[in-house]
Design a protein around this motif. Structure first.
Motif, PDB file in Angstrom:
ATOM      1  N   GLN B   6       0.844  -1.193   0.000  1.00 24.16           N
ATOM      2  CA  GLN B   6       0.000   0.000   0.000  1.00 24.16           C
ATOM      3  C   GLN B   6       0.878   1.241   0.000  1.00 24.16           C
ATOM      4  O   GLN B   6       1.927   1.289   0.634  1.00 24.16           O
ATOM      5  N   ARG B  22      -3.409   3.854  -2.769  1.00 22.42           N
ATOM      6  CA  ARG B  22      -3.163   2.767  -3.713  1.00 22.42           C
ATOM      7  C   ARG B  22      -2.942   1.453  -2.998  1.00 22.42           C
ATOM      8  O   ARG B  22      -2.319   1.400  -1.934  1.00 22.42           O
ATOM      9  N   ASP B  24      -1.677  -2.574  -4.039  1.00 21.80           N
ATOM     10  CA  ASP B  24      -1.172  -3.556  -5.003  1.00 21.80           C
ATOM     11  C   ASP B  24      -1.279  -4.932  -4.344  1.00 21.80           C
ATOM     12  O   ASP B  24      -0.500  -5.252  -3.447  1.00 21.80           O
ATOM     13  N   ARG B  69     -10.874  -0.658  -9.510  1.00 24.19           N
ATOM     14  CA  ARG B  69      -9.853  -1.678  -9.768  1.00 24.19           C
ATOM     15  C   ARG B  69      -9.973  -2.034 -11.254  1.00 24.19           C
ATOM     16  O   ARG B  69     -10.394  -3.123 -11.620  1.00 24.19           O
ATOM     17  N   VAL B  74      -4.280  -3.734  -9.397  1.00 27.20           N
ATOM     18  CA  VAL B  74      -4.122  -2.582  -8.514  1.00 27.20           C
ATOM     19  C   VAL B  74      -5.475  -1.912  -8.279  1.00 27.20           C
ATOM     20  O   VAL B  74      -6.307  -1.806  -9.187  1.00 27.20           O
ATOM     21  N   THR B  76      -7.455   1.551  -6.309  1.00 27.52           N
ATOM     22  CA  THR B  76      -7.309   2.883  -5.734  1.00 27.52           C
ATOM     23  C   THR B  76      -8.569   3.240  -4.960  1.00 27.52           C
ATOM     24  O   THR B  76      -9.680   3.057  -5.466  1.00 27.52           O
TER      25      THR B  76
END
Lengths: 117, 118
Positions: B6, B22, B24, B69, B74, B76
């Protein structure tokens, strides 16, 4: 809706001793998972142990074990031979058996465990 | 990557500012969750994705909160016009596909983003 209750905001234990953290939950579901997560100061939630409600045998992971009482809706965590690295916030969490899109965890408010040298 | 990542780890925003957080997830994990953790509390569910589809957004506290997404990896979390009550740690978690026989149902969490609105 599910609720998870951890009635012990703080606990402490001497190194090498055993400690039990309590958790109760309320649900109308019959099939579900229960988890204990550990959150150290780094903030990352780390899975400690999980229990499937359909299994009668209590889960164990090395020094960690649970006492799962389905009828009483109780799910306590026992930590044996406590170590300084066990100091963290511990969260009990509930997840219903996934159906459709329902997969989120419901967490309790946590128990801060301090292991004393 | 090896774990859920993050960014940023810390964010200070002035009230009224927009922010974007963010996440991931672990490679191959199709399920992604966002949780909000207020100080001294347990995490509370915000929203859930399966691949790129947002299947549950029932936990988003207001229409100022938006998550996406787009490519199924990823994600957000965006908060518009931040308020002081938005101050919290925002945790992202991912998990492998549901498979009662083989897969893990546990969620793997990132280290979170601590948002402070001043």
């Amino acid at each position: 809706a599910q609720t998870v209750t951890q009635s012990q905001p703080e606990m402490s234990v001497q190194e090498a001793e055993t400690v039990t953290l309590s958790c109760t939950y309320d649900t109308s579901e019959n099939n579900y998972y229960l988890f204990w997560y550990k959150q150290p100061p780094s903030r990352q939630m780390i899975l400690v142990i999980r229990q499937e409600a359909y299994k009668q045998q209590n889960a164990t992971e090395n020094r960690f074990s649970v006492n799962f009482q389905k009828a009483a809706k109780s799910f306590s965590l026992k930590i044996s031979d406590s170590q300084l690295g066990d100091t963290a916030m511990y969260f009990c969490a509930f997840m219903p058996l996934p159906s459709g899109s329902a997969r989120q965890l419901t967490f309790g408010s946590g128990t801060q465990l301090t292991v004393l040298p | 990557g090896a774990g859920v990542s993050q960014s940023p780890r810390y964010k200070v925003a002035k009230r009224g500012q927009d922010v974007a957080l963010r996440c991931d997830p672990i490679s191959g994990h199709v399920s992604l969750f966002w949780y909000q953790q207020a100080l001294g509390q347990g995490p509370e569910f915000l929203t859930y994705f399966q691949n790129e589809a947002q299947l549950d957004k029932s936990g988003l506290p207001s229409d100022r909160f938006f998550a996406e997404r787009p490519e199924g990896s990823v994600s957000t979390l965006k908060i518009q016009r931040t308020q002081q009550e938005d101050s919290a740690v925002y945790l992202c978690a991912s998990s492998s596909p549901w498979d009662r026989g083989l897969g893990s149902v546990a969620a793997f969490f990132g280290q979170g983003t601590r948002l402070t609105v001043v």
